[in-house]
Design a protein around this motif. Structure first.
Motif, PDB file in Angstrom:
ATOM      1  N   LEU A  64       0.823  -1.209   0.000  1.00 11.35           N
ATOM      2  CA  LEU A  64       0.000   0.000   0.000  1.00 11.35           C
ATOM      3  C   LEU A  64       0.858   1.259   0.000  1.00 11.35           C
ATOM      4  N   ASP A  65       1.974   1.233   0.708  1.00 15.29           N
ATOM      5  CA  ASP A  65       2.851   2.405   0.760  1.00 15.29           C
ATOM      6  C   ASP A  65       3.549   2.657  -0.569  1.00 15.29           C
ATOM      7  N   SER A  66       3.769   1.607  -1.356  1.00 10.99           N
ATOM      8  CA  SER A  66       4.457   1.775  -2.637  1.00 10.99           C
ATOM      9  C   SER A  66       3.518   2.187  -3.768  1.00 10.99           C
ATOM     10  N   ALA A  67       2.222   2.151  -3.531  1.00 12.61           N
ATOM     11  CA  ALA A  67       1.252   2.550  -4.553  1.00 12.61           C
ATOM     12  C   ALA A  67       1.290   4.068  -4.721  1.00 12.61           C
ATOM     13  N   PRO A  68       1.101   4.557  -5.948  1.00  9.77           N
ATOM     14  CA  PRO A  68       1.061   6.004  -6.167  1.00  9.77           C
ATOM     15  C   PRO A  68      -0.048   6.647  -5.338  1.00  9.77           C
ATOM     16  N   LEU A  77      -5.004  -6.836  -7.541  1.00  9.26           N
ATOM     17  CA  LEU A  77      -3.537  -6.872  -7.588  1.00  9.26           C
ATOM     18  C   LEU A  77      -2.939  -7.075  -6.198  1.00  9.26           C
ATOM     19  N   LEU A  78      -3.541  -6.465  -5.196  1.00 10.54           N
ATOM     20  CA  LEU A  78      -3.065  -6.660  -3.820  1.00 10.54           C
ATOM     21  C   LEU A  78      -3.221  -8.123  -3.403  1.00 10.54           C
TER      22      LEU A  78
END
Length: 144
Positions: A64-68, A77-78
């Motif tokens: 979640l932190d790496s998502a834009p 996708l998660l």
């Protein structure tokens, strides 16, 4: 009033039958709870060793932190990423459901279930038993 008293008595009996926690498992639970708080995760239910739960929580947080910031995370996708992570580390037959609202009723392998919420999403990760399917031997096929 009588039913309430009877129910409370049953609860006392059930609680007294439970085995006391071992100190090491109690410490693992405290550590896991602290990790969950630091990652802003709410553990809902689990039948999984603390180290596997920790991996699930940390990996999900990193996804979640790496998502834009300007894109909503894609639940499919998660789920796929978390499933593949656990398949890679802990063997096949992991399943993952991610969403804002879903119902479920699953059968899982012992020690292979965790359900948690992170931000506005809920995550259900569980493992099932895999058995190879073999085709029955046809004696007539080998005779020809």
């Amino acid at each position: 009033m009588e039913k309430t008293r009877e129910w409370k008595q049953k609860q006392v009996v059930v609680q007294s039958r439970r085995r006391p926690l071992h100190r090491s498992s109690s410490m693992e639970e405290v550590k896991l709870a602290a990790i969950a708080v630091s990652l802003n995760v709410r553990l809902r239910s689990a039948d999984m060793p603390a180290n596997l739960q920790e991996r699930a929580l940390r990996y999900t947080r990193s996804l979640l932190d790496s998502a834009p910031a300007d894109h909503r995370p894609n639940p499919t996708l998660l789920a796929r990423s978390l499933k593949k992570e656990f398949d890679t580390w802990y063997g096949p037959a992991w399943h993952c459901v991610v969403g804002k609202s879903f119902g479920s009723f699953v059968t899982h392998s012992p020690g292979g279930f965790v359900y948690f919420s992170l931000d506005s999403l809920s995550f259900l990760l569980f493992k099932t038993e895999v058995q190879l399917v073999t085709e029955p031997h046809d004696p007539q096929a080998s005779a020809s």
